[in-house]
Motif scaffolding. Structure first.
Motif, short mmCIF file in Angstrom:
data_model
loop_
_atom_site.label_atom_id
_atom_site.label_comp_id
_atom_site.label_asym_id
_atom_site.label_seq_id
_atom_site.Cartn_x
_atom_site.Cartn_y
_atom_site.Cartn_z
N ASN A 105 0.82 -1.21 0.00
CA ASN A 105 0.00 0.00 0.00
C ASN A 105 0.85 1.26 0.00
O ASN A 105 0.44 2.30 -0.52
CB ASN A 105 -0.93 0.00 1.21
CG ASN A 105 -1.91 -1.15 1.19
OD1 ASN A 105 -2.54 -1.42 0.16
ND2 ASN A 105 -2.04 -1.85 2.30
N SER A 134 5.81 1.86 3.69
CA SER A 134 5.80 1.42 5.09
C SER A 134 4.59 0.55 5.43
O SER A 134 4.50 0.02 6.54
CB SER A 134 5.82 2.64 6.03
OG SER A 134 4.70 3.48 5.78
N ASP A 135 3.68 0.38 4.51
CA ASP A 135 2.47 -0.41 4.74
C ASP A 135 2.44 -1.58 3.77
O ASP A 135 1.97 -1.47 2.64
CB ASP A 135 1.22 0.48 4.56
CG ASP A 135 -0.08 -0.26 4.84
OD1 ASP A 135 -0.03 -1.43 5.33
OD2 ASP A 135 -1.16 0.31 4.58
#
Length: 338
Positions: free
Chosen positions: A151, A154-155
């Motif tokens: 996403n 960091s996701d």
């Protein structure tokens, strides 16, 4: 991306390659890797020998990376390193060195998940088109087989993973049964190009949802070869290329059956691959062929497929931009979640 010049020194030591890279923002200035040949005689990585070799290699590798980048250590803005997953002894060498260097230079420390590095390697400034968020990543290596929804930098969410062995191990163990040297994956790939991929049938293991399983496949290859060599002692020698082509064809079928399912479930048609097994020519060709179904595909350059520090550097750069620094109390972790 970032406009101000940021210099990051990155260290990768999760398995048997000691690597150091210097990045200027998202551009690689140097990417040095010291391979460990000693494991070839054992048919696999020996953890104790790997950690000892890292201790011998890390200072020369870091020194060479700085020289090639024409950067003095006083110009560095941060130190990135692989926190995990990997071999504990190997990780400890890289972690300890990174912490000591960051402390001595009084600059931030950036701990990076090894698999994040494989995925985010696509964002290295190398002239190739980059995926946009969100996209799906198939991470394939000797220790991992995962489908990840990315996403943002960091996701990252794991949608499916192997329940036992990784696809890279399936390649290497099948090759070992065939009498090929270590690592056997590249040799199977080379031999498969001259063979018939439909010469022999191997089973496609069943695993729930978007997960994978490869242990049963390795067993099926073993039993098949035992059965055929009982009938004909020269079976492997006479059919080696066809066996390799059939093994590779089946493993690709296993990988893409679940990947296609993930594309349908998520509706995301941007798909990237990463990890050592993404160097396999058959996998690369099959991924590109999926563009006929409307996929947009991303394949990393060969130098960023196997373990390297440039991928750790780019992952660290994203963390640096977010000021997501690690404390000096951070520790290596052989098993770490995405």
């Amino acid at each position: 991306m970032h406009t101000q010049n940021t210099y990051i020194l990155a260290i990768e030591s999760s398995c048997d390659d000691t690597a150091c890279a210097i990045l200027e923002n998202d551009r690689v200035l140097s990417n040095v890797v010291a391979n460990q040949k000693i494991h070839e005689q054992y048919g696999g990585v020996v953890p104790e020998l790997a950690s000892r070799a890292h201790q011998s290699n890390i200072i020369p590798v870091v020194d060479e990376a700085l020289k090639q980048a024409q950067i003095d250590k006083s110009q560095l803005d941060a130190i990135a390193f692989t926190k995990g997953p990997g071999l504990m002894g190997s990780l400890l060498v890289g972690t300890s060195f990174a912490k000591s260097l960051a402390l001595s230079l009084d600059i931030p420390l950036l701990d990076v998940h090894h698999m994040h590095g494989h995925i985010l390697a696509h964002f290295i400034d190398d002239g190739q088109e980059k995926p946009s968020f969100p996209f799906l990543a198939l991470t394939i290596s000797g220790g991992h087989t995962q489908i990840v929804r990315v996403n943002s930098a960091s996701d990252l969410v794991v949608l499916g993973t192997t329940q036992d062995d990784a696809v890279g191990e399936a390649f290497d163990k099948s090759g070992k049964i065939l009498g090929l040297g270590y690592p056997a994956g590249p040799q199977i790939d080379r031999l498969a190009q001259s063979g018939d991929p439909r010469a022999f049938d191997f089973p496609v293991p069943k695993a729930p949802d978007l997960n994978y399983s490869f242990s049963g496949f390795k067993t099926a290859v073993l039993y098949f070869l035992q059965r055929e060599t009982k009938k004909n002692e020269s079976f492997i020698k006479e059919n080696l290329e066809d066996i390799c082509a059939s093994i590779q064809y089946t493993l690709i079928k296993i990988l893409f059956k679940k990947l296609e399912k993930a594309v349908i479930q998520t509706g995301i048609k941007q798909v990237a691959i990463g990890g050592g097994v993404s160097a396999n020519s058959g996998i690369r060709q099959h991924l590109k062929s999926m563009e006929a179904k409307g996929w947009k595909t991303f394949i990393p350059p060969f130098e960023y497929t196997t373990d390297n520090a440039a991928m750790i550097g780019i992952a660290g750069y994203f963390k640096f931009l977010e000021k997501d620094y690690a404390g000096l109390d951070t520790t290596a972790s052989p098993r770490i979640h995405m």
